[in-house]
Design a protein around this motif. Structure first.
Motif, PDB file in Angstrom:
ATOM      1  N   ALA A  66       0.824  -1.211   0.000  1.00 16.28           N
ATOM      2  CA  ALA A  66       0.000   0.000   0.000  1.00 16.28           C
ATOM      3  C   ALA A  66       0.856   1.258   0.000  1.00 16.28           C
ATOM      4  O   ALA A  66       0.516   2.260  -0.636  1.00 16.28           O
ATOM      5  CB  ALA A  66      -0.921  -0.002   1.216  1.00 16.28           C
ATOM      6  N   ALA A  67       1.981   1.202   0.718  1.00 18.14           N
ATOM      7  CA  ALA A  67       2.842   2.376   0.838  1.00 18.14           C
ATOM      8  C   ALA A  67       3.670   2.627  -0.410  1.00 18.14           C
ATOM      9  O   ALA A  67       3.988   3.778  -0.731  1.00 18.14           O
ATOM     10  CB  ALA A  67       3.763   2.228   2.048  1.00 18.14           C
ATOM     11  N   TYR A  68       4.019   1.546  -1.108  1.00 19.25           N
ATOM     12  CA  TYR A  68       4.903   1.672  -2.278  1.00 19.25           C
ATOM     13  C   TYR A  68       4.320   0.920  -3.467  1.00 19.25           C
ATOM     14  O   TYR A  68       4.914  -0.044  -3.945  1.00 19.25           O
ATOM     15  CB  TYR A  68       6.297   1.145  -1.948  1.00 19.25           C
ATOM     16  N   PRO A  69       3.155   1.335  -3.952  1.00 14.30           N
ATOM     17  CA  PRO A  69       2.547   0.634  -5.094  1.00 14.30           C
ATOM     18  C   PRO A  69       3.475   0.691  -6.301  1.00 14.30           C
ATOM     19  O   PRO A  69       4.118   1.696  -6.558  1.00 14.30           O
ATOM     20  CB  PRO A  69       1.258   1.434  -5.337  1.00 14.30           C
ATOM     21  N   GLY A  70       3.555  -0.406  -7.007  1.00 17.20           N
ATOM     22  CA  GLY A  70       4.443  -0.455  -8.165  1.00 17.20           C
ATOM     23  C   GLY A  70       5.825  -0.921  -7.765  1.00 17.20           C
ATOM     24  O   GLY A  70       6.267  -1.994  -8.164  1.00 17.20           O
ATOM     25  N   ARG A  71       6.501  -0.112  -6.945  1.00 15.39           N
ATOM     26  CA  ARG A  71       7.866  -0.477  -6.550  1.00 15.39           C
ATOM     27  C   ARG A  71       7.878  -1.691  -5.641  1.00 15.39           C
ATOM     28  O   ARG A  71       8.880  -2.405  -5.570  1.00 15.39           O
ATOM     29  CB  ARG A  71       8.546   0.702  -5.877  1.00 15.39           C
ATOM     30  N   CYS A  72       6.799  -1.920  -4.937  1.00 18.33           N
ATOM     31  CA  CYS A  72       6.723  -3.110  -4.081  1.00 18.33           C
ATOM     32  C   CYS A  72       6.864  -4.378  -4.920  1.00 18.33           C
ATOM     33  O   CYS A  72       7.412  -5.375  -4.467  1.00 18.33           O
ATOM     34  CB  CYS A  72       5.397  -3.128  -3.326  1.00 18.33           C
ATOM     35  N   GLN A  73       6.381  -4.330  -6.161  1.00 19.07           N
ATOM     36  CA  GLN A  73       6.511  -5.488  -7.043  1.00 19.07           C
ATOM     37  C   GLN A  73       7.980  -5.767  -7.338  1.00 19.07           C
ATOM     38  O   GLN A  73       8.411  -6.914  -7.395  1.00 19.07           O
ATOM     39  CB  GLN A  73       5.754  -5.220  -8.343  1.00 19.07           C
ATOM     40  N   SER A  74       8.752  -4.702  -7.519  1.00 18.20           N
ATOM     41  CA  SER A  74      10.190  -4.864  -7.754  1.00 18.20           C
ATOM     42  C   SER A  74      10.854  -5.471  -6.524  1.00 18.20           C
ATOM     43  O   SER A  74      11.684  -6.371  -6.633  1.00 18.20           O
ATOM     44  CB  SER A  74      10.830  -3.507  -8.071  1.00 18.20           C
TER      45      SER A  74
END
Length: 226
Positions: A199-207
């Protein structure tokens, strides 16, 4: 089935913070069978994949390793290129660009979390550790290209002794010590659960998830070697 499935399945359970026994019960299978799935010993059927997607709230494409998006959006070639830095020289290599995107995203999350803690010692030690790794890799590339190594203060022979490994271990020790100090001062750490990070880092959390999963698999394989 791709080996990415077993790694992702194991990582998702760890992110959820549940034991194999608990997850197996919720998924309607035995703990032993779940262990086989997570270690790539056996392949599950479609029904299990569907239950696992519902249980971990991810898409089938994500759990099968076909996309970095938990919601199932596939990364296209143009998506990867658009994610690269404007000045990047990696546009001729999709693989290099993808790896750059993964690492920059993961490192970005790491330092944003450290920034919230506000501890200069931990931030500096983390930067020194990563910087030393980049230095060593670049020195190898620089040497292979035939460039003049007099550009660097550290002599080539000394570099071959991998003194940067000692530098990284020292930086890691300082990093761990800084975090222990924060714990001793009862510092409040950010919520590190998978839902909170996502939730805090959408997108980058996937990385971050991909980097952690891949590295965890490599290290686990090394730990199991006789």
């Amino acid at each position: 089935m791709s080996s990415e499935f077993s790694r992702t399945l194991s990582l998702l359970r760890q992110e959820k913070g549940v034991s194999q026994r608990t997850a197996a019960g919720s998924l309607g299978i035995s703990q032993a069978l779940l262990s086989h799935y997570e270690n790539g010993i056996r392949e599950p059927g479609l029904a299990f994949v569907v239950r696992a997607c519902d249980y971990y709230n991810v898409s089938a494409d994500f759990i099968l390793g076909r996309t970095l998006s938990r919601e199932g959006n596939m990364l296209t070639e143009q998506d990867i290129l658009d994610a690269a830095e404007p000045s990047s020289n990696l546009r001729g290599s999709i693989l290099a660009t993808l790896q750059s995107k993964l690492l920059s995203g993961a490192v970005g999350v790491l330092f944003e979390i450290l920034g919230k803690l506000g501890d200069k010692a931990a931030i500096s030690a983390a930067a020194a550790y990563l910087g030393s790794a980049v230095y060593q890799l670049y020195r190898h590339l620089y040497r292979a290209s035939g460039a003049n190594e007099a550009y660097f203060a550290l002599e080539a022979d000394a570099c071959l002794m991998d003194l940067s490994s000692a530098d990284r271990k020292l930086s890691e020790a300082r990093y761990a010590a800084a975090l222990r100090e924060l714990v001793s001062r009862k510092t409040e750490f950010p919520d590190m659960s998978a839902p909170a990070i996502n939730a805090a880092y959408p997108g980058r959390c996937q990385s971050l998830t991909q980097v952690l999963s891949t590295s965890d698999a490599r290290v686990t394989a090394l730990s199991r070697q006789p």
